[in-house]
Design a protein around this motif. Sequence first.
Motif, PDB file in Angstrom:
ATOM      1  N   PHE A  60      17.842  59.151 -38.520  1.00  0.00           N
ATOM      2  CA  PHE A  60      16.598  59.234 -37.565  1.00  0.00           C
ATOM      3  C   PHE A  60      16.827  59.645 -36.013  1.00  0.00           C
ATOM      4  N   ALA A  61      18.177  59.133 -35.775  1.00  0.00           N
ATOM      5  CA  ALA A  61      18.398  59.267 -34.439  1.00  0.00           C
ATOM      6  C   ALA A  61      18.866  60.927 -34.234  1.00  0.00           C
ATOM      7  N   LEU A  62      19.508  61.560 -35.204  1.00  0.00           N
ATOM      8  CA  LEU A  62      19.811  62.858 -35.122  1.00  0.00           C
ATOM      9  C   LEU A  62      18.523  63.813 -34.914  1.00  0.00           C
ATOM     10  N   PHE A  63      17.552  63.294 -35.624  1.00  0.00           N
ATOM     11  CA  PHE A  63      16.215  64.327 -35.673  1.00  0.00           C
ATOM     12  C   PHE A  63      15.304  63.789 -34.399  1.00  0.00           C
ATOM     13  N   TYR A  64      15.454  62.531 -33.840  1.00  0.00           N
ATOM     14  CA  TYR A  64      14.598  62.055 -32.815  1.00  0.00           C
ATOM     15  C   TYR A  64      15.020  62.629 -31.401  1.00  0.00           C
ATOM     16  N   TYR A  65      16.301  62.460 -31.343  1.00  0.00           N
ATOM     17  CA  TYR A  65      17.042  62.851 -30.155  1.00  0.00           C
ATOM     18  C   TYR A  65      17.831  64.185 -29.951  1.00  0.00           C
ATOM     19  N   ALA A  66      17.723  64.745 -30.949  1.00  0.00           N
ATOM     20  CA  ALA A  66      18.361  66.132 -31.008  1.00  0.00           C
ATOM     21  C   ALA A  66      17.711  67.278 -32.004  1.00  0.00           C
ATOM     22  N   LYS A  67      18.080  68.209 -32.120  1.00  0.00           N
ATOM     23  CA  LYS A  67      17.611  69.490 -32.933  1.00  0.00           C
ATOM     24  C   LYS A  67      18.826  69.937 -33.846  1.00  0.00           C
ATOM     25  N   PRO A  68      19.313  69.190 -34.766  1.00  0.00           N
ATOM     26  CA  PRO A  68      20.674  70.101 -35.547  1.00  0.00           C
ATOM     27  C   PRO A  68      20.008  70.973 -36.227  1.00  0.00           C
ATOM     28  N   ALA A  69      20.742  71.879 -36.467  1.00  0.00           N
ATOM     29  CA  ALA A  69      20.526  73.153 -37.352  1.00  0.00           C
ATOM     30  C   ALA A  69      20.298  72.758 -38.849  1.00  0.00           C
ATOM     31  N   LYS A  70      21.156  71.635 -39.371  1.00  0.00           N
ATOM     32  CA  LYS A  70      20.853  71.263 -40.720  1.00  0.00           C
ATOM     33  C   LYS A  70      21.781  70.126 -40.903  1.00  0.00           C
ATOM     34  N   VAL A  71      21.455  69.061 -41.689  1.00  0.00           N
ATOM     35  CA  VAL A  71      21.819  67.797 -41.998  1.00  0.00           C
ATOM     36  C   VAL A  71      22.155  67.656 -43.578  1.00  0.00           C
ATOM     37  N   PHE A  72      23.332  67.418 -43.856  1.00  0.00           N
ATOM     38  CA  PHE A  72      23.713  67.186 -45.353  1.00  0.00           C
ATOM     39  C   PHE A  72      23.820  65.666 -45.492  1.00  0.00           C
ATOM     40  N   LEU A  73      23.220  65.039 -46.224  1.00  0.00           N
ATOM     41  CA  LEU A  73      23.182  63.884 -46.554  1.00  0.00           C
ATOM     42  C   LEU A  73      23.790  63.360 -47.903  1.00  0.00           C
ATOM     43  N   LEU A  74      24.888  62.430 -47.775  1.00  0.00           N
ATOM     44  CA  LEU A  74      25.860  62.404 -49.115  1.00  0.00           C
ATOM     45  C   LEU A  74      25.898  60.785 -49.472  1.00  0.00           C
ATOM     46  N   ASP A  75      25.753  60.586 -50.488  1.00  0.00           N
ATOM     47  CA  ASP A  75      25.708  58.996 -50.749  1.00  0.00           C
ATOM     48  C   ASP A  75      25.825  59.046 -52.480  1.00  0.00           C
ATOM     49  N   THR A  76      26.658  57.964 -52.676  1.00  0.00           N
ATOM     50  CA  THR A  76      26.886  57.845 -54.204  1.00  0.00           C
ATOM     51  C   THR A  76      25.664  57.265 -55.032  1.00  0.00           C
TER      52      THR A  76
END
Length: 446
Positions: free
Chosen positions: A292-308
Amino acid sequence: MPERGFMKIALASDHAGFKLKEQIKAYLKQKEFEIKDFGTYSEESMDYPDTVKLAARAVANGEYERGILVCGSGVGAMLVANKIKGIRATLCPDEYTADYSRKHNDTNMVSFSGRKQSINEVSHLLDIWLSTEYEGGRHQNRLDKISRIEEEESLQIDALTKVYCIIGNPVKHSFSPAMHNAAFKKEGINAVYVAFEVTELEMAVRGIKALGICGASVTIPHKINIIPCLDEVSEIARMIGSVNTLVNKEGKIFGTNTDAEGFYKALSLKTEVNNKNIALFGAGGAGRAILFALFYYAKPAKVFLLDTDKEKQKSLKENIDREFLSGKHKTEIKLETIEKDAWSKIKDKVDIIINATPIGMEPDYNFSILTLEEIPHGCTVMDIVYHPHKTRLLQYAEERKCRIVYGIDMLLYQGVLQFELWTGRKAPIEVMRRALEEKVYSSNAL
């Protein structure tokens, strides 16, 4: 020996040290030093603390640059002096101590034995002690730690002391009391931060109101369940669904989340976040706040989310999409869930890697989310694990010439934001950082 008149020197003794003190005074006057004799003034029996404390306080407050003490053994006078904040007093039985107590310890008071040392011996030792310069360097860090111990031990609590706390279960491991109390002391704020192990959450919030506790940190397992107990919740806390900070506003309890902004502050101080490709490992509570912080405080080009856990991945992506694609903050975002098996296909596109899992935490410090070869050369790597300080992931990242961000930085900046919310003052960041680092060292995490 220093130049004539170079220093202002405070003298003090008891009855057993009176004779030697008078001889020292005469010797220093020949050298034209400015002397202040705080007593005693005869060989009549008296208690050395009464005179020594006066001389020590005069040195501590800067009226005099050095102090010279004499009692029967030298020990008692030294002990009294070292009870005064800012004093570093030493016995002086030989040349080595006279020399190195100045070079390495920056001693500002010296104590002699009126029964065992002669003026010929003492004058020679004083020539060394008064003329030797402090070397600084690596020794300053040690003296800084002594100063912080003095600060910790000088805490004064009275009827006007404001109370802040951390609530959770367990909380005995928390580093937050050390960090916040160090900040209060540095800023001269009459406040104390304590830890409460809480099982009855609703009762605890009522207690915060009833007792007038000014603010609180919230830790596991209460960050989510506390929300219905609060009078008001910030937007970012609502979005994340987690509160880590409470502010008592005249009996109304306001909740917010400084974990998210603290993370962003720690990362953005080391690297640009906007328009970067970011890989986030972990879709649990910490990963949720970070995403949430990444999209609330910034504008990254893309986020890859990894979890088992694919269900966690899916649920978190749906929450993010709902808030940022169709909600109040409607904006274009790019979020992709991927499996670890696909890492090799995307790793060379990644600018920033973030570990939001407990992998690598004590006692499993030999584990890492990625191998050395799996880390792209020259990217930025952040690990929110702060115990140990430098995780295996960060060690690998250093080998790959990456910029690294320590987990302790996120902990620091969420605390900095709490302090500023509570007090309305700018936080003493470096004081808070040192307090955290000392706790990490003392817990044998490094």
